[in-house]
Design an enzyme around this catalytic site. Sequence first.
Site, PDB file in Angstrom:
ATOM      1  N   ASP A   1       0.771  -1.260   0.000  1.00 59.99           N
ATOM      2  CA  ASP A   1       0.000   0.000   0.000  1.00 59.99           C
ATOM      3  C   ASP A   1       0.800   1.307   0.000  1.00 59.99           C
ATOM      4  O   ASP A   1       0.272   2.359   0.363  1.00 59.99           O
ATOM      5  CB  ASP A   1      -1.040   0.001   1.122  1.00 59.99           C
TER       6      ASP A   1
ATOM      7  N   CYS B   1     -28.047  -2.773  -0.632  1.00 57.39           N
ATOM      8  CA  CYS B   1     -27.603  -2.367   0.704  1.00 57.39           C
ATOM      9  C   CYS B   1     -26.919  -1.005   0.669  1.00 57.39           C
ATOM     10  O   CYS B   1     -26.077  -0.740  -0.196  1.00 57.39           O
ATOM     11  CB  CYS B   1     -26.653  -3.415   1.277  1.00 57.39           C
TER      12      CYS B   1
ATOM     13  N   CYS C   1     -22.025   6.667   7.680  1.00 61.50           N
ATOM     14  CA  CYS C   1     -20.859   7.548   7.771  1.00 61.50           C
ATOM     15  C   CYS C   1     -21.200   8.811   8.559  1.00 61.50           C
ATOM     16  O   CYS C   1     -22.085   9.580   8.163  1.00 61.50           O
ATOM     17  CB  CYS C   1     -20.363   7.924   6.381  1.00 61.50           C
TER      18      CYS C   1
ATOM     19  N   CYS D   1     -13.579  12.175   5.290  1.00 60.78           N
ATOM     20  CA  CYS D   1     -13.470  10.855   5.927  1.00 60.78           C
ATOM     21  C   CYS D   1     -12.712  10.967   7.248  1.00 60.78           C
ATOM     22  O   CYS D   1     -11.666  11.610   7.328  1.00 60.78           O
ATOM     23  CB  CYS D   1     -12.746   9.904   4.972  1.00 60.78           C
TER      24      CYS D   1
ATOM     25  N   CYS E   1     -21.152  -3.240   7.737  1.00 59.88           N
ATOM     26  CA  CYS E   1     -21.269  -4.048   6.528  1.00 59.88           C
ATOM     27  C   CYS E   1     -21.665  -5.483   6.874  1.00 59.88           C
ATOM     28  O   CYS E   1     -20.981  -6.154   7.661  1.00 59.88           O
ATOM     29  CB  CYS E   1     -19.934  -4.054   5.780  1.00 59.88           C
TER      30      CYS E   1
END
Length: 376
Positions: free
Chosen positions: A134, A192, A199, A215, A249
């Site tokens: 990453d 969904c 958030c 965010c 989730c």
Amino acid sequence: MPASAAELTNSLKKVAAELGFELCGVCPAVAPAGFNNLERWLDAGYAGEMSYFQDRQPAYRHPESILDGVRSIVMLGLNYRSVVQRPPAGGQGLVSKYAWGESDYHDLIHEKLSQLKRYLLQHAPQARVRGVVDTAPLLEREFAQLAGLGWQGKNTLLLNKQLGSWFFLAALLTDQLLSFDAPHTADHCGTCRACLDACPTDAFVQPNLLDATRCISYLTIESRGPIPHDLRRGMGDWVFGCDVCQDVCPWNHRAPETRQQTLHPQTESNPIDLCELFYLSESEFRARFRRTPLWRSKRRGILRNAAIVLGNQRFEPAAEPLSAGLDDEESLVRGACAWALGQIGSPTALIALQRRQPIEVDQQVQLEIMQALDSR
């Protein structure tokens, strides 16, 4: 006799599993179709202060920017889900699950990638190989989907039916031709909207499109300046990162526990005591966090975040450590502490603000103190 592409691929997958990678798939090193989406995302300003995306934008066009002559990419996933997150008491803050462990996940994964690289070189000595986690200009989620590991959820994270999104992605790039897996083409999110609706700062412009500047993970980790006033309340109890869109989730509710013991939470990380942080010197802070993901935010960023959380909690016992923070050498910390003391509004908090006001030299901090006093 050299191993065939299929034999080498199967052997690599077996070794990857032995090293602890729960997911492993192989895809061709091609120009990613999502590069245009990256360009539009950057043009919209959604990357905020993450200038490294803009600086390296051309490098994302093809994996050759990472390894000349690359032909294959082995995409890997390492599960990091451990225990249930404990709700914070007053004076405590939440840390994202991936940062709970005793060391930085980059170090853990790089060691595993090194072992996988050595195995490949034993069987293909002339091969060119590079492992990344990453930090390279690679659209990892797109290549992971191309390698069959999962699909991109509406919160932009890669989802897998078995692991949900609780896993780190890593890649091993090589100039060897391997056997490729079928891409994952199905989307299992359906109608969904749990992640979008949950958030706290409304960071999702639409499904699959994140405005990073809103965010909480960006605000607490990537942003180097004061947290915008209109987003401070939305940070809630989060002092480093955020798991809200993952916690809600449905695919994450069935994910197994990680086998990596170093990724299980340290006693003081789930949750973390915030008040004591204001009394740590730079060297003490470094000793405690240098080898953990929290070091990315540095001392000034963590104390800024801690002050915002304490202000959100209106935790009166925090007035004393926040008063100490009001004298910190970092103006970023002083400004956040001023705001937090104004939110608490106790006599101790107001006295601290009044004491600091005539000696504060930074204009932004002066404004925070004035607004904090005016709000009472």
